[in-house]
Design a protein around this motif. Structure first.
Motif, PDB file in Angstrom:
ATOM      1  N   PRO A   1       0.824  -1.209   0.000  1.00 44.38           N
ATOM      2  CA  PRO A   1       0.000   0.000   0.000  1.00 44.38           C
ATOM      3  C   PRO A   1       0.861   1.263   0.000  1.00 44.38           C
ATOM      4  CG  PRO A   1       0.006  -1.011   2.161  1.00 44.38           C
ATOM      5  CD  PRO A   1       0.765  -1.931   1.255  1.00 44.38           C
ATOM      6  N   ALA A   2       0.285   2.339  -0.482  1.00 46.07           N
ATOM      7  CA  ALA A   2       0.966   3.632  -0.440  1.00 46.07           C
ATOM      8  C   ALA A   2       1.261   3.982   1.018  1.00 46.07           C
ATOM      9  CB  ALA A   2       0.091   4.703  -1.072  1.00 46.07           C
ATOM     10  N   ALA A   3       2.291   4.762   1.234  1.00 41.31           N
ATOM     11  CA  ALA A   3       2.729   5.095   2.593  1.00 41.31           C
ATOM     12  C   ALA A   3       1.608   5.710   3.428  1.00 41.31           C
ATOM     13  CB  ALA A   3       3.921   6.036   2.537  1.00 41.31           C
TER      14      ALA A   3
ATOM     15  N   ARG B   1      -3.399  -3.165   5.739  1.00 46.93           N
ATOM     16  CA  ARG B   1      -3.586  -1.879   5.052  1.00 46.93           C
ATOM     17  C   ARG B   1      -3.558  -1.983   3.526  1.00 46.93           C
ATOM     18  NH1 ARG B   1      -5.477  -0.527   9.484  1.00 46.93           N
ATOM     19  NH2 ARG B   1      -4.510   1.003  10.802  1.00 46.93           N
ATOM     20  N   THR B   2      -3.846  -3.150   2.967  1.00 45.39           N
ATOM     21  CA  THR B   2      -3.888  -3.296   1.516  1.00 45.39           C
ATOM     22  C   THR B   2      -5.280  -3.075   0.948  1.00 45.39           C
ATOM     23  OG1 THR B   2      -4.196  -5.688   1.670  1.00 45.39           O
ATOM     24  CG2 THR B   2      -1.924  -4.884   1.416  1.00 45.39           C
ATOM     25  N   VAL B   3      -6.309  -3.159   1.801  1.00 46.49           N
ATOM     26  CA  VAL B   3      -7.694  -2.990   1.366  1.00 46.49           C
ATOM     27  C   VAL B   3      -8.388  -1.969   2.259  1.00 46.49           C
ATOM     28  CG1 VAL B   3      -9.927  -4.137   1.053  1.00 46.49           C
ATOM     29  CG2 VAL B   3      -7.816  -5.357   0.497  1.00 46.49           C
ATOM     30  N   VAL B   4      -9.103  -1.041   1.611  1.00 48.55           N
ATOM     31  CA  VAL B   4      -9.847  -0.005   2.334  1.00 48.55           C
ATOM     32  C   VAL B   4     -11.267   0.043   1.777  1.00 48.55           C
ATOM     33  CG1 VAL B   4      -9.973   2.457   2.876  1.00 48.55           C
ATOM     34  CG2 VAL B   4      -7.751   1.357   2.673  1.00 48.55           C
ATOM     35  N   TRP B   5     -12.249   0.050   2.664  1.00 53.43           N
ATOM     36  CA  TRP B   5     -13.647   0.259   2.275  1.00 53.43           C
ATOM     37  C   TRP B   5     -13.976   1.726   2.518  1.00 53.43           C
ATOM     38  CZ3 TRP B   5     -17.151  -2.887   0.003  1.00 53.43           C
ATOM     39  CH2 TRP B   5     -16.883  -4.258  -0.021  1.00 53.43           C
ATOM     40  N   VAL B   6     -14.597   2.369   1.509  1.00 48.62           N
ATOM     41  CA  VAL B   6     -14.955   3.782   1.621  1.00 48.62           C
ATOM     42  C   VAL B   6     -16.429   3.950   1.287  1.00 48.62           C
ATOM     43  CG1 VAL B   6     -14.522   6.110   0.752  1.00 48.62           C
ATOM     44  CG2 VAL B   6     -12.619   4.520   0.999  1.00 48.62           C
ATOM     45  N   ASP B   7     -17.178   4.637   2.184  1.00 50.90           N
ATOM     46  CA  ASP B   7     -18.559   5.051   1.910  1.00 50.90           C
ATOM     47  C   ASP B   7     -18.474   6.368   1.146  1.00 50.90           C
ATOM     48  OD1 ASP B   7     -20.077   3.000   3.167  1.00 50.90           O
ATOM     49  OD2 ASP B   7     -19.577   3.872   5.110  1.00 50.90           O
ATOM     50  N   LEU B   8     -18.811   6.327  -0.145  1.00 51.29           N
ATOM     51  CA  LEU B   8     -18.673   7.505  -0.993  1.00 51.29           C
ATOM     52  C   LEU B   8     -19.749   8.538  -0.701  1.00 51.29           C
ATOM     53  CD1 LEU B   8     -17.885   5.678  -4.353  1.00 51.29           C
ATOM     54  CD2 LEU B   8     -16.264   6.728  -2.746  1.00 51.29           C
TER      55      LEU B   8
ATOM     56  N   CYS C   1      -4.861  -1.783  -2.841  1.00 51.01           N
ATOM     57  CA  CYS C   1      -3.678  -0.960  -3.103  1.00 51.01           C
ATOM     58  C   CYS C   1      -3.132  -1.136  -4.517  1.00 51.01           C
ATOM     59  CB  CYS C   1      -2.597  -1.234  -2.065  1.00 51.01           C
ATOM     60  SG  CYS C   1      -1.938  -2.904  -2.086  1.00 51.01           S
ATOM     61  N   SER C   2      -3.463  -2.222  -5.189  1.00 54.54           N
ATOM     62  CA  SER C   2      -2.977  -2.418  -6.556  1.00 54.54           C
ATOM     63  C   SER C   2      -3.974  -1.929  -7.607  1.00 54.54           C
ATOM     64  CB  SER C   2      -2.648  -3.892  -6.800  1.00 54.54           C
ATOM     65  OG  SER C   2      -3.830  -4.669  -6.777  1.00 54.54           O
ATOM     66  N   ASP C   3      -5.050  -1.260  -7.175  1.00 57.16           N
ATOM     67  CA  ASP C   3      -6.069  -0.778  -8.114  1.00 57.16           C
ATOM     68  C   ASP C   3      -5.669   0.500  -8.845  1.00 57.16           C
ATOM     69  OD1 ASP C   3      -7.788  -2.857  -7.533  1.00 57.16           O
ATOM     70  OD2 ASP C   3      -8.968  -1.710  -6.088  1.00 57.16           O
ATOM     71  N   GLY C   4      -4.599   1.130  -8.448  1.00 55.88           N
ATOM     72  CA  GLY C   4      -4.173   2.352  -9.088  1.00 55.88           C
ATOM     73  C   GLY C   4      -4.978   3.564  -8.643  1.00 55.88           C
ATOM     74  N   VAL C   5      -5.426   3.562  -7.386  1.00 52.47           N
ATOM     75  CA  VAL C   5      -6.175   4.691  -6.831  1.00 52.47           C
ATOM     76  C   VAL C   5      -5.346   5.357  -5.750  1.00 52.47           C
ATOM     77  CG1 VAL C   5      -8.411   3.634  -7.301  1.00 52.47           C
ATOM     78  CG2 VAL C   5      -7.372   3.309  -5.085  1.00 52.47           C
ATOM     79  N   GLU C   6      -5.644   6.624  -5.524  1.00 53.33           N
ATOM     80  CA  GLU C   6      -5.027   7.355  -4.419  1.00 53.33           C
ATOM     81  C   GLU C   6      -6.111   7.627  -3.389  1.00 53.33           C
ATOM     82  OE1 GLU C   6      -2.020  10.577  -5.233  1.00 53.33           O
ATOM     83  OE2 GLU C   6      -3.063  10.457  -7.165  1.00 53.33           O
ATOM     84  N   ILE C   7      -5.793   7.445  -2.127  1.00 57.87           N
ATOM     85  CA  ILE C   7      -6.684   7.795  -1.033  1.00 57.87           C
ATOM     86  C   ILE C   7      -5.920   8.781  -0.168  1.00 57.87           C
ATOM     87  CG2 ILE C   7      -8.064   6.994   0.909  1.00 57.87           C
ATOM     88  CD1 ILE C   7      -8.037   4.207  -0.344  1.00 57.87           C
ATOM     89  N   LEU C   8      -6.421  10.015  -0.159  1.00 56.65           N
ATOM     90  CA  LEU C   8      -5.741  11.110   0.555  1.00 56.65           C
ATOM     91  C   LEU C   8      -6.635  11.687   1.622  1.00 56.65           C
ATOM     92  CD1 LEU C   8      -4.430  12.812  -2.684  1.00 56.65           C
ATOM     93  CD2 LEU C   8      -3.114  11.377  -1.135  1.00 56.65           C
ATOM     94  N   PRO C   9      -6.075  12.157   2.738  1.00 55.29           N
ATOM     95  CA  PRO C   9      -6.898  12.822   3.752  1.00 55.29           C
ATOM     96  C   PRO C   9      -7.585  14.032   3.144  1.00 55.29           C
ATOM     97  CG  PRO C   9      -4.640  12.491   4.530  1.00 55.29           C
ATOM     98  CD  PRO C   9      -4.663  12.136   3.091  1.00 55.29           C
ATOM     99  N   ALA C  10      -8.840  14.245   3.504  1.00 56.75           N
ATOM    100  CA  ALA C  10      -9.594  15.385   2.965  1.00 56.75           C
ATOM    101  C   ALA C  10      -9.535  16.550   3.929  1.00 56.75           C
ATOM    102  CB  ALA C  10     -11.023  14.990   2.702  1.00 56.75           C
TER     103      ALA C  10
END
Length: 80
Positions: A19-21, A53-60, A71-80
């Motif tokens: 996963p990204a740092a 920390r390789t998988v994250v569920w997000v309620d959009l 983490c290998s999906d090519g997405v970025e998850i950044l603090p908002a």
């Protein structure tokens, strides 16, 4: 006599599974911005994170539902 089993190419991961740092700091309830590979960006709340920390569920936001991000999906998850 048991034979030594070796991994075949089919069993090897297709992409790195590191996963990204910043994924290591994600916690349930965090507000995040999700940037998808196609340049689409949306917000949401983290609803679950796996221990590695390789998988994250997000309620959009906007009632778009809950999505699983790997983490290998090519997405970025950044603090908002």
């Amino acid at each position: 006599m048991a034979r030594k089993k070796s991994k075949t190419a089919a069993e090897a991961p297709l992409r790195p599974v590191e996963p990204a740092a910043n994924w290591s700091a994600l916690r349930e309830g965090d507000r995040v911005s999700v940037r998808l590979a196609l340049g689409i960006e949306t917000g949401g709340l983290v609803s679950a994170v796996t221990p590695d920390r390789t998988v994250v569920w997000v309620d959009l936001d906007g009632g778009r539902g809950r999505t699983l991000l790997h983490c290998s999906d090519g997405v970025e998850i950044l603090p908002a």
